[in-house]
Design an enzyme around this catalytic site. Structure first.
Site, PDB file in Angstrom:
ATOM      1  N   CYS A   1      -3.020   1.864   7.651  1.00  0.00           N
ATOM      2  CA  CYS A   1      -2.110   0.867   7.090  1.00  0.00           C
ATOM      3  C   CYS A   1      -2.689  -0.538   7.122  1.00  0.00           C
ATOM      4  O   CYS A   1      -3.172  -1.002   8.145  1.00  0.00           O
ATOM      5  CB  CYS A   1      -0.792   0.875   7.866  1.00  0.00           C
ATOM      6  SG  CYS A   1       0.207   2.297   7.491  1.00  0.00           S
TER       7      CYS A   1
ATOM      8  N   SER B   1       7.092   5.100  17.169  1.00  0.00           N
ATOM      9  CA  SER B   1       5.756   4.634  17.544  1.00  0.00           C
ATOM     10  C   SER B   1       5.815   4.174  18.994  1.00  0.00           C
ATOM     11  O   SER B   1       6.157   3.028  19.287  1.00  0.00           O
ATOM     12  CB  SER B   1       5.314   3.486  16.625  1.00  0.00           C
ATOM     13  OG  SER B   1       5.148   3.949  15.305  1.00  0.00           O
ATOM     14  N   LEU B   2       5.471   5.070  19.893  1.00  0.00           N
ATOM     15  CA  LEU B   2       5.609   4.799  21.319  1.00  0.00           C
ATOM     16  C   LEU B   2       4.378   4.107  21.882  1.00  0.00           C
ATOM     17  O   LEU B   2       4.444   2.995  22.402  1.00  0.00           O
ATOM     18  CB  LEU B   2       5.868   6.112  22.064  1.00  0.00           C
ATOM     19  CG  LEU B   2       6.110   6.006  23.564  1.00  0.00           C
ATOM     20  CD1 LEU B   2       7.363   5.198  23.870  1.00  0.00           C
ATOM     21  CD2 LEU B   2       6.202   7.398  24.191  1.00  0.00           C
ATOM     22  N   HIS B   3       3.248   4.800  21.847  1.00  0.00           N
ATOM     23  CA  HIS B   3       1.925   4.273  22.181  1.00  0.00           C
ATOM     24  C   HIS B   3       1.719   3.896  23.644  1.00  0.00           C
ATOM     25  O   HIS B   3       0.610   3.515  24.026  1.00  0.00           O
ATOM     26  CB  HIS B   3       1.555   3.083  21.279  1.00  0.00           C
ATOM     27  CG  HIS B   3       1.699   3.383  19.819  1.00  0.00           C
ATOM     28  ND1 HIS B   3       1.094   4.469  19.223  1.00  0.00           N
ATOM     29  CD2 HIS B   3       2.401   2.766  18.836  1.00  0.00           C
ATOM     30  CE1 HIS B   3       1.413   4.500  17.936  1.00  0.00           C
ATOM     31  NE2 HIS B   3       2.203   3.483  17.679  1.00  0.00           N
TER      32      HIS B   3
ATOM     33  N   SER C   1       9.458   6.110  10.392  1.00  0.00           N
ATOM     34  CA  SER C   1       8.772   5.689  11.608  1.00  0.00           C
ATOM     35  C   SER C   1       9.205   4.288  12.012  1.00  0.00           C
ATOM     36  O   SER C   1       9.252   3.380  11.178  1.00  0.00           O
ATOM     37  CB  SER C   1       7.257   5.715  11.383  1.00  0.00           C
ATOM     38  OG  SER C   1       6.570   5.250  12.529  1.00  0.00           O
TER      39      SER C   1
ATOM     40  N   CYS D   1       2.139  -5.546  16.461  1.00  0.00           N
ATOM     41  CA  CYS D   1       1.428  -4.526  17.246  1.00  0.00           C
ATOM     42  C   CYS D   1      -0.073  -4.805  17.219  1.00  0.00           C
ATOM     43  O   CYS D   1      -0.647  -5.047  16.152  1.00  0.00           O
ATOM     44  CB  CYS D   1       1.732  -3.136  16.704  1.00  0.00           C
ATOM     45  SG  CYS D   1       3.487  -2.701  16.792  1.00  0.00           S
TER      46      CYS D   1
ATOM     47  N   CYS E   1       4.260  -7.473   7.933  1.00  0.00           N
ATOM     48  CA  CYS E   1       5.097  -7.002   9.041  1.00  0.00           C
ATOM     49  C   CYS E   1       5.102  -8.065  10.128  1.00  0.00           C
ATOM     50  O   CYS E   1       4.073  -8.712  10.379  1.00  0.00           O
ATOM     51  CB  CYS E   1       4.539  -5.686   9.596  1.00  0.00           C
ATOM     52  SG  CYS E   1       5.507  -4.980  10.957  1.00  0.00           S
TER      53      CYS E   1
ATOM     54  N   CYS F   1      -2.645  -2.772  14.765  1.00  0.00           N
ATOM     55  CA  CYS F   1      -2.264  -2.539  13.375  1.00  0.00           C
ATOM     56  C   CYS F   1      -2.722  -3.676  12.466  1.00  0.00           C
ATOM     57  O   CYS F   1      -2.459  -4.851  12.749  1.00  0.00           O
ATOM     58  CB  CYS F   1      -0.745  -2.373  13.277  1.00  0.00           C
ATOM     59  SG  CYS F   1      -0.165  -2.011  11.615  1.00  0.00           S
TER      60      CYS F   1
ATOM     61  N   ASN G   1      -7.561   4.001  14.440  1.00  0.00           N
ATOM     62  CA  ASN G   1      -8.373   3.528  13.335  1.00  0.00           C
ATOM     63  C   ASN G   1      -8.995   2.184  13.688  1.00  0.00           C
ATOM     64  O   ASN G   1      -8.355   1.338  14.310  1.00  0.00           O
ATOM     65  CB  ASN G   1      -7.524   3.375  12.066  1.00  0.00           C
ATOM     66  CG  ASN G   1      -7.246   4.696  11.389  1.00  0.00           C
ATOM     67  OD1 ASN G   1      -8.164   5.394  10.975  1.00  0.00           O
ATOM     68  ND2 ASN G   1      -5.971   5.055  11.300  1.00  0.00           N
TER      69      ASN G   1
ATOM     70  N   GLU H   1       0.818  -1.208   0.000  1.00  0.00           N
ATOM     71  CA  GLU H   1       0.000   0.000   0.000  1.00  0.00           C
ATOM     72  C   GLU H   1       0.854   1.262   0.000  1.00  0.00           C
ATOM     73  O   GLU H   1       1.934   1.309   0.599  1.00  0.00           O
ATOM     74  CB  GLU H   1      -0.896   0.034   1.243  1.00  0.00           C
ATOM     75  CG  GLU H   1      -1.932  -1.067   1.276  1.00  0.00           C
ATOM     76  CD  GLU H   1      -2.744  -1.042   2.565  1.00  0.00           C
ATOM     77  OE1 GLU H   1      -3.567  -1.948   2.745  1.00  0.00           O
ATOM     78  OE2 GLU H   1      -2.544  -0.127   3.396  1.00  0.00           O
TER      79      GLU H   1
ATOM     80  N   GLY I   1       5.009  -2.513   7.111  1.00  0.00           N
ATOM     81  CA  GLY I   1       6.366  -2.952   7.421  1.00  0.00           C
ATOM     82  C   GLY I   1       7.067  -2.059   8.432  1.00  0.00           C
ATOM     83  O   GLY I   1       6.628  -0.951   8.733  1.00  0.00           O
ATOM     84  N   GLU I   2       8.150  -2.553   8.967  1.00  0.00           N
ATOM     85  CA  GLU I   2       9.003  -1.830   9.921  1.00  0.00           C
ATOM     86  C   GLU I   2      10.299  -1.460   9.208  1.00  0.00           C
ATOM     87  O   GLU I   2      11.118  -2.340   8.885  1.00  0.00           O
ATOM     88  CB  GLU I   2       9.281  -2.713  11.131  1.00  0.00           C
ATOM     89  CG  GLU I   2      10.445  -2.304  12.011  1.00  0.00           C
ATOM     90  CD  GLU I   2      10.380  -0.871  12.530  1.00  0.00           C
ATOM     91  OE1 GLU I   2      11.343  -0.119  12.314  1.00  0.00           O
ATOM     92  OE2 GLU I   2       9.354  -0.523  13.155  1.00  0.00           O
TER      93      GLU I   2
ATOM     94  N   CYS J   1       3.101   8.301   1.632  1.00  0.00           N
ATOM     95  CA  CYS J   1       3.421   7.352   2.701  1.00  0.00           C
ATOM     96  C   CYS J   1       3.669   6.001   2.056  1.00  0.00           C
ATOM     97  O   CYS J   1       2.776   5.445   1.399  1.00  0.00           O
ATOM     98  CB  CYS J   1       2.247   7.279   3.697  1.00  0.00           C
ATOM     99  SG  CYS J   1       2.498   6.081   5.025  1.00  0.00           S
TER     100      CYS J   1
END
Length: 347
Positions: free
Chosen positions: A329, A212-214, A189, A114, A110, A117, A288, A90, A157-158, A103
């Site tokens: 994503c 990406s802390l969260h 990111s 998480c 991935c 996601c 989301n 994407e 992906g990371e 983006c």
């Protein structure tokens, strides 16, 4: 067969010389590829004999549009690209007053796991190549007709799990004979792969690092982000402080607001403690909806933001773009995978 578009200019020059061509041919081919040419016959300033040699020894990547969605609300465009092996990734094009931002993805799927996601649900299939990353920028610009001025590596992906490829992509997209997009117009990111952050710091690239802390504490973060079990919050923040000291670049911390998980006044206070006195920015993200997840968006985003700002910590709420087109994503790729499975089962 050589993947030409994945070659840097010195590598391209060496490859052309290996075919018995003069060095200047490398720059010619490099420039054609970075204009988005899709076949060798389009390289009109090359001799027919050279074009034939290139056809015999190399290939040019060119993804196909599997799906395209355009938001009626804000003009955001989401692409599902099909790669040469049938896998899909994407890319999202977002329009802002300061320019157009694309983006892009760095992997097919991935493996970070998480909980919030959609990209990670089916795991990682493979890494992308530098060419496949570059193609997302080139062909999004080409198909949309909109010039791309900014890039965020924040798609599927990371990036730091495919770091060598990402670094080569950055060299390619930054090159003056290519798209010439400056490092200060690129954001990367990561979910918090500490060795990757430290490697970026040593390179002193002038891109923007987004973490990406969260969650501000390991107890909460480990529940929603498995990476925290490898590199906990303490280690992550040490790496972030060192990154700033080395590069002088402010870090942006991404924080998806999840109802009852990480959105309490206690979490805001802990985050304030972590960031007070540092040069950082917090990007609060309304969660989301992901069909396969039980996590829900938080109703406390504004209160959380006010609590941080009272501590002198800059905090903004991410503007939701493309909410009518599966713009978060992994959602569009997930739909395509399910439909393909259904079609295969029925045939």
């Amino acid at each position: 067969m050589t993947d030409l578009k994945s070659l840097t200019l010195p590598e391209m020059t060496a490859f052309l010389q290996s075919l018995g061509e003069p060095a200047f041919r490398g720059r010619q081919v490099f420039t054609w590829l970075h204009r988005g040419v899709t076949d060798f016959d389009g390289m009109t300033n090359l001799s027919k004999s050279l074009r034939e040699k290139l056809k015999e020894t190399s290939f040019i990547t060119a993804p196909q549009v599997a799906r395209k969605q355009v938001s009626r609300l804000d003009g955001t465009i989401k692409y599902l690209w099909e790669l040469s092996d049938g896998n899909c990734i994407e890319t999202v094009l977002m329009q802002y007053h300061h320019g157009n931002t694309v983006c892009i993805s760095s992997q097919v799927g991935c493996r970070m796991g998480c909980a919030f996601c959609a990209s990670t649900i089916a795991g990682k299939v493979r890494d992308l190549t530098p060419a496949e990353m570059l193609d997302q920028v080139l062909f999004t610009q080409k198909d949309s007709g909109l010039p791309v001025s900014n890039i965020v590596l924040m798609g599927i992906g990371e990036p730091l799990d495919n770091l060598d490829t990402v670094l080569k992509f950055l060299e390619l997209v930054n090159h003056p004979d290519g798209m010439n997009i400056g490092m200060r117009h690129i954001s990367l990111s990561t979910c918090g792969i500490v060795p990757g952050i430290r490697r970026l710091a040593e390179l002193e690239l002038q891109l923007t690092l987004s973490v990406s802390l969260h969650a501000p504490d390991s107890e909460t973060r480990s529940k929603i982000m498995p990476i925290n079990r490898a590199y906990d919050v303490e280690e992550l923040f040490r790496a972030c402080h060192d990154y700033f000291d080395k590069t002088g670049r402010r870090i942006s911390f991404e924080y998806a607001m999840i109802d009852g998980v990480n959105d309490t006044p206690r979490h805001a206070a802990l985050l304030g403690d972590r960031l007070e006195g540092t040069v950082a920015h917090v990007n609060l993200i309304p969660l989301n909806y992901v069909e396969e997840s039980s996590l829900k968006p938080s109703p406390h985003v504004a209160a959380f933001q006010r609590q941080l700002e009272k501590r002198g910590i800059p905090a903004t709420v991410r503007r939701r773009l493309g909410s009518d087109i599966d713009a978060s994503c992994g959602q569009l790729r997930r739909k395509e995978m399910e439909e393909r499975k259904k079609g295969a089962a029925e045939s």
